[in-house]
Design an enzyme around this catalytic site. Structure first.
Site, short mmCIF file in Angstrom:
data_model
loop_
_atom_site.label_atom_id
_atom_site.label_comp_id
_atom_site.label_asym_id
_atom_site.label_seq_id
_atom_site.Cartn_x
_atom_site.Cartn_y
_atom_site.Cartn_z
N SER A 1 1.11 -1.42 -0.04
CA SER A 1 -0.50 -0.07 -0.14
C SER A 1 1.13 1.21 -0.46
CB SER A 1 -0.50 0.40 1.11
OG SER A 1 -0.71 0.27 2.45
N ARG B 1 12.96 -7.19 4.65
CA ARG B 1 14.00 -8.17 4.98
C ARG B 1 15.42 -7.25 5.51
NH1 ARG B 1 16.16 -13.08 5.26
NH2 ARG B 1 17.81 -12.97 3.96
N ASN C 1 13.72 4.38 4.31
CA ASN C 1 12.87 2.60 4.95
C ASN C 1 11.83 3.60 6.10
OD1 ASN C 1 11.84 0.49 5.38
ND2 ASN C 1 12.55 0.90 8.21
N HIS D 1 8.96 3.01 8.72
CA HIS D 1 8.35 2.19 9.99
C HIS D 1 7.22 2.77 10.92
CE1 HIS D 1 8.70 -0.53 13.27
NE2 HIS D 1 9.35 0.38 14.67
N GLU E 1 1.48 7.43 6.37
CA GLU E 1 2.52 6.47 6.10
C GLU E 1 2.05 7.67 4.06
OE1 GLU E 1 4.02 2.86 6.62
OE2 GLU E 1 2.53 2.67 8.45
C1 GRF Z 1 4.24 -0.32 6.20
O1 GRF Z 1 2.92 -0.68 8.00
C2 GRF Z 1 5.67 -0.58 7.23
O2 GRF Z 1 5.58 1.19 8.37
C3 GRF Z 1 6.34 -1.51 7.51
O3 GRF Z 1 5.35 -2.28 6.67
C4 GRF Z 1 4.38 -2.01 6.02
C5 GRF Z 1 3.86 -2.34 4.68
O4 GRF Z 1 2.53 -2.40 4.37
N1 GRF Z 1 7.55 -1.31 6.89
P1 GRF Z 1 2.52 -1.59 2.97
O5 GRF Z 1 2.89 -2.86 2.08
O6 GRF Z 1 3.22 -0.78 2.05
O7 GRF Z 1 0.99 -2.53 2.59
#
Ligand code: GRF
Length: 224
Positions: A14, A92, A108, A110, A175
């Site tokens: 997403s 990973r 990245n 988080h 995010e």
């Molecule tokens: C997100 O919450 C991101 O912060 C974490 O993994 C999740 C990935 O979600 N690292 P998506 O695959 O982008 O929907």
């Protein structure tokens, strides 16, 4: 400058979708050259294909050591013309082999306010701890997990009724705004790493408005 970007995913993608959408909307100045997954079932691969973006799966289990997997990822990323990398739900750790190939250009996201709640269950750990606020962090990647210099954080409230899923949903919505914003800053060459800190240079054009969204999104710009 247009960012030549590779996006690495392991699952739903997403965040990848939010990056694609901002590129297509013309607010993120990037070309997504490649989407790379380490799991064949990663839905992010389908999202890429739907938008005509090259999508490749490399299964990490096929490689004897992490460094060989990373070297092959580097090769594929370069082959597709990308020189910056967004880890978007990529489960990973990357090694110096990978980081050395794209210095200062691996980001990245988080789903917690680092350095609190690193690791794979950031949302659940924050909810279980009973925090009143959590959020997300976009950071440069270094050799330690969820550790490199912070580019942007955004905050959401957390409630006693929350579990990892409900808090995670609230965080995910943010995010999808902050990751494209951080990538646009990278595209604009506005991020300078000074030790542990990241300094954001002023917007190149005076007309860019900063959206005043209270304490939650202090520095998101117009379009994000
Ligand atoms: C997100 O919450 C991101 O912060 C974490 O993994 C999740 C990935 O979600 N690292 P998506 O695959 O982008 O929907």
């Amino acid at each position: 400058m247009t960012l030549d970007l590779a996006v690495l995913v392991s699952g739903s993608g997403s965040n990848l979708q939010s990056i694609i959408d901002r590129v297509e909307a013309g607010v993120l100045d990037a070309r997504i050259r490649l989407v790379l997954a380490n799991r064949p079932g990663a839905y992010g691969l389908e999202r890429a294909k739907k938008h005509g973006i090259p999508a490749v799966c490399l299964e990490h289990g096929d490689f004897p050591v992490r460094e060989e997997f990373d070297a092959e990822m580097v090769r594929r990323i370069r082959e597709h013309g990308a020189d910056a990398v967004a880890l978007a739900g990529f489960m990973r750790m990357v090694t110096p082999v990978f980081l050395g190939a794209f210095p200062g250009r691996v980001l990245n996201i988080h789903p917690a306010l680092l350095p609190a709640f690193p690791g794979v269950h950031g949302q659940r750990d924050a909810a279980d701890y009973g925090v009143r606020f959590s959020g997300c962090t976009v950071h440069f990647v270094d050799e330690k997990m969820d550790h490199g210099p912070v580019i942007i954080q955004a905050v959401v409230p957390a409630y006693a009724e929350d579990d990892g899923d409900s808090l995670g949903e609230r965080i995910l919505a943010l995010e999808h705004r902050v990751y494209p914003q951080a990538l646009q800053w990278l595209a604009q060459g506005r991020l300078e790493i000074r030790g542990r800190k990241v300094v954001l240079a002023p917007a190149p054009s005076a007309g860019v408005a900063t959206v005043g969204d209270g304490m939650v999104n202090p520095s998101l710009e117009s379009g994000f």
